[in-house]
Design a protein around this motif. Structure first.
Motif, PDB file in Angstrom:
ATOM      1  N   THR A   1       0.605   9.725   6.424  1.00  0.00           N
ATOM      2  CA  THR A   1       0.488   9.968   7.857  1.00  0.00           C
ATOM      3  C   THR A   1       0.620  11.468   8.100  1.00  0.00           C
TER       4      THR A   1
ATOM      5  N   LYS B   1      -4.069   8.600   9.526  1.00  0.00           N
ATOM      6  CA  LYS B   1      -3.377   7.616   8.689  1.00  0.00           C
ATOM      7  C   LYS B   1      -4.321   7.195   7.573  1.00  0.00           C
TER       8      LYS B   1
ATOM      9  N   THR C   1      -4.581   4.822   4.236  1.00  0.00           N
ATOM     10  CA  THR C   1      -3.952   3.672   3.580  1.00  0.00           C
ATOM     11  C   THR C   1      -4.632   3.441   2.237  1.00  0.00           C
TER      12      THR C   1
ATOM     13  N   ALA D   1       0.819  -1.218   0.000  1.00  0.00           N
ATOM     14  CA  ALA D   1       0.000   0.000   0.000  1.00  0.00           C
ATOM     15  C   ALA D   1       0.849   1.263   0.000  1.00  0.00           C
ATOM     16  N   HIS D   2       0.168   2.375  -0.283  1.00  0.00           N
ATOM     17  CA  HIS D   2       0.714   3.721  -0.072  1.00  0.00           C
ATOM     18  C   HIS D   2       0.109   4.191   1.242  1.00  0.00           C
ATOM     19  N   VAL D   3       0.942   4.704   2.153  1.00  0.00           N
ATOM     20  CA  VAL D   3       0.468   5.106   3.469  1.00  0.00           C
ATOM     21  C   VAL D   3       0.814   6.581   3.695  1.00  0.00           C
TER      22      VAL D   3
END
Length: 159
Positions: free
Chosen positions: A66, A139, A141, A62-64
């Motif tokens: 934050t 966050k 996701t 995934a691309h996360v």
């Protein structure tokens, strides 16, 4: 190194000078090229919050994203997906109410609106994006499509 303190206000410290730091450039553009807030508050009050910093990392799955958003509740933050795979994170922190009898000695906490936009890569699963907020940390996701690896077919050698 001797020129840096004289150019930037005579400050001397052991902190590394980063010429691309947002802290330096945010205060440069006080003309308000980006509308940070509709209120009459000054750019200096809103610049730190308006330029909310967001980390983006890519894992194999995934691309996360934050974002540290201290003091905000989840209903004060919006996470949206626009056309062409654009992820938009926005919100607003309202300025604390002032009483006529209050005497402020220091006002460092920022207020105002923020908005950040990210164009997601083509392997992003747009329909499966999830967002959570805990203790002022947002966050987001964005799962990725599995990478299509070319199929390798083994050929027997006769003879």
């Amino acid at each position: 190194m001797a020129l840096i303190p004289s150019i930037f206000g005579g400050r001397r410290s052991n902190v590394f000078f980063d010429p691309f730091s947002r802290d330096l450039w945010d205060s440069t553009f006080e003309s308000g090229l980006i509308p940070f807030s509709s209120s009459s508050s000054s750019h200096r009050e809103t610049s730190a919050f308006a330029a909310a910093r967001i980390d983006w990392k890519e894992t194999p799955e995934a691309h996360v994203f934050t974002a540290d958003l201290p003091g905000l509740k989840k209903d004060e933050v919006k996470v949206e997906v626009e056309e062409d795979r654009v992820l938009q994170i926005s919100g607003e922190r309202n300025k604390e109410q002032e009483e006529k009898t209050d005497k402020w000695h220091r006002l460092e906490r920022s207020s105002g609106k923020f908005q950040r936009r990210f164009r997601l890569p083509e392997n992003a699963k747009m329909e499966q994006i999830k967002a959570t907020m805990e203790n002022g940390v947002l966050k987001v996701t964005v799962p990725k499509e599995p990478e299509n690896k070319p199929e390798v077919k083994s050929i027997d050698i006769s003879g």
